[in-house]
Design a protein around this motif. Sequence first.
Motif, PDB file in Angstrom:
ATOM      1  N   THR A 171       1.086  -1.132   0.277  1.00  0.00           N
ATOM      2  CA  THR A 171      -0.101   0.088  -0.384  1.00  0.00           C
ATOM      3  C   THR A 171       0.549   1.017  -0.164  1.00  0.00           C
ATOM      4  O   THR A 171       0.577   2.067  -0.996  1.00  0.00           O
ATOM      5  N   VAL A 172       1.944   1.438   1.192  1.00  0.00           N
ATOM      6  CA  VAL A 172       2.996   1.913   0.977  1.00  0.00           C
ATOM      7  C   VAL A 172       3.487   2.406  -0.404  1.00  0.00           C
ATOM      8  O   VAL A 172       3.952   3.617  -0.732  1.00  0.00           O
ATOM      9  N   ALA A 173       4.421   1.494  -0.998  1.00  0.00           N
ATOM     10  CA  ALA A 173       4.801   1.370  -2.178  1.00  0.00           C
ATOM     11  C   ALA A 173       4.153   1.931  -3.146  1.00  0.00           C
ATOM     12  O   ALA A 173       4.575   2.821  -4.079  1.00  0.00           O
ATOM     13  N   ASN A 174       3.546   1.515  -3.460  1.00  0.00           N
ATOM     14  CA  ASN A 174       1.853   2.130  -4.386  1.00  0.00           C
ATOM     15  C   ASN A 174       1.816   3.577  -4.446  1.00  0.00           C
ATOM     16  O   ASN A 174       1.461   4.002  -5.326  1.00  0.00           O
ATOM     17  N   ALA A 175       1.416   3.988  -2.710  1.00  0.00           N
ATOM     18  CA  ALA A 175       0.991   5.675  -2.828  1.00  0.00           C
ATOM     19  C   ALA A 175       2.514   6.170  -3.146  1.00  0.00           C
ATOM     20  O   ALA A 175       2.034   7.627  -3.778  1.00  0.00           O
TER      21      ALA A 175
END
Length: 473
Positions: A171-175
């Motif tokens: 989730t953080v990587a995609n954000a």
Amino acid sequence: MQPLGIQFGNMVGKAALTGVNSSVGGGGFAPAMGTGVLLARTANPFQFQPGQNLFGMVTGRNEDGSFNLRFGNTTMQANSGSELNVGQPLNVTVSNQQQNGTVVLNVATTPFSSLDNQAVGQTLAKMNVPLTEGNLSLANSMLEHGLPLDKATFQSTQKALAQLPPAPNTTVANARIGATCFLQANQLPLTSQNITSLSNFIATNPQLGQQLFNLQNELRQLKIDSNNKLSSRSLEILEKVPGLLGELTAEPSGGVKGSGSSKGRGMSKALFDSAKQAGIETGLTWVGGDDDPWEMVALFRQLHEMMDENPTLYGKLPSTLKGMEENLQAARLLNQGKPDSSLGFYYMQIPLRFYKGESAEVWIRYKWKEGVGRVVDLNDTRLEFSVKTEYLGDLYFTADISEGVIDVNVGVDDEEILAFVEAYLPVLEDRLNESGWITGNFVAQLRSSLDIEREDFISEQDFSSLEGVNVEI
């Protein structure tokens, strides 16, 4: 934020079926022009540019033989010399826009085909980029966020993300990739601070009201636990902070918590402070002048000075303060975005009764005027906002304002809440009439049918639905 054309090597990818408005410049994408010409009209006051590419869909056919088209959030009614089918995807190029509002569209006949990992891998190989799992994942994510996959953009994205520590989850990587895409598309600095602030906002959507509530609790606990370890200067700051926090919170009654100011003056001041915090240049001042210090800036400065005296004494306060600063920085970055059309939306958060966890997110429509910049037309604009409440959940509003008349739609997620809101809409009308507004249509409906005009600032399209086309450079 609407993504641009996805351009990579000898291919161009695009979410062709989702109605994305795109303008692709430079080499690599030259759609073949078909013989079909559409004469279209739209109720939205968009100004289309000759050569602009639009991707959309035929959504309906009318009794008079005209067709309904949708390009992103823009709907058009068009006459066509050739037969169109409902559900048919459209790729058109704007020829011109006439003074009467008619838009001349040329139907493109570029053959699209589905994208897959093999096509992306071949493109990376042509760019001499190693075919690692990480590189392929980054390339796919770039495409999903509408970022061009050419060598320069891939390397700049990779370099920007390398500034940050490893992402703890997908989730953080995609954000982070979404944040990097937004910053690059809007020519904003790719600093680690900007990427972190914006990506944390994308991943968690923190609310300023709740953050203020947390900060208040941290400061209250600090006074209890300090055991006379704080300096007189720190104690003085702690005494002032509750008043500053109160100035930033709008009360439902129209006043400002703890401000002691008059109803109109206090509410205006709180709203203008919220706009300043979000980086919105209103060109206006609240009644009484603009000489007062911006409370949030003063608050941050004083708290940092206090913590610098003894950094080990303050528990969770530094992380709480950092979260607030990141949230406000993210709002400022979002408001520096440049929409593809002449219309865009300012974004800001308004803390309500933060001791009850209430807050509001607001979008204010503006028009871009050449030589002037962004203009909010007080006689012709739209507000869209969501309000988090204690008992009714999230409420979603659109308010259209024209020549002093205001029309309001309220969207809710539950049938039972819908009946309750409908019963109290007359009260809202009365309150607005008392404030000098002429009320028009006031309607409550389920959220799924609410007319949302704005686009998400940062959009993402699933890779499996992307399409591409081979072109010669």
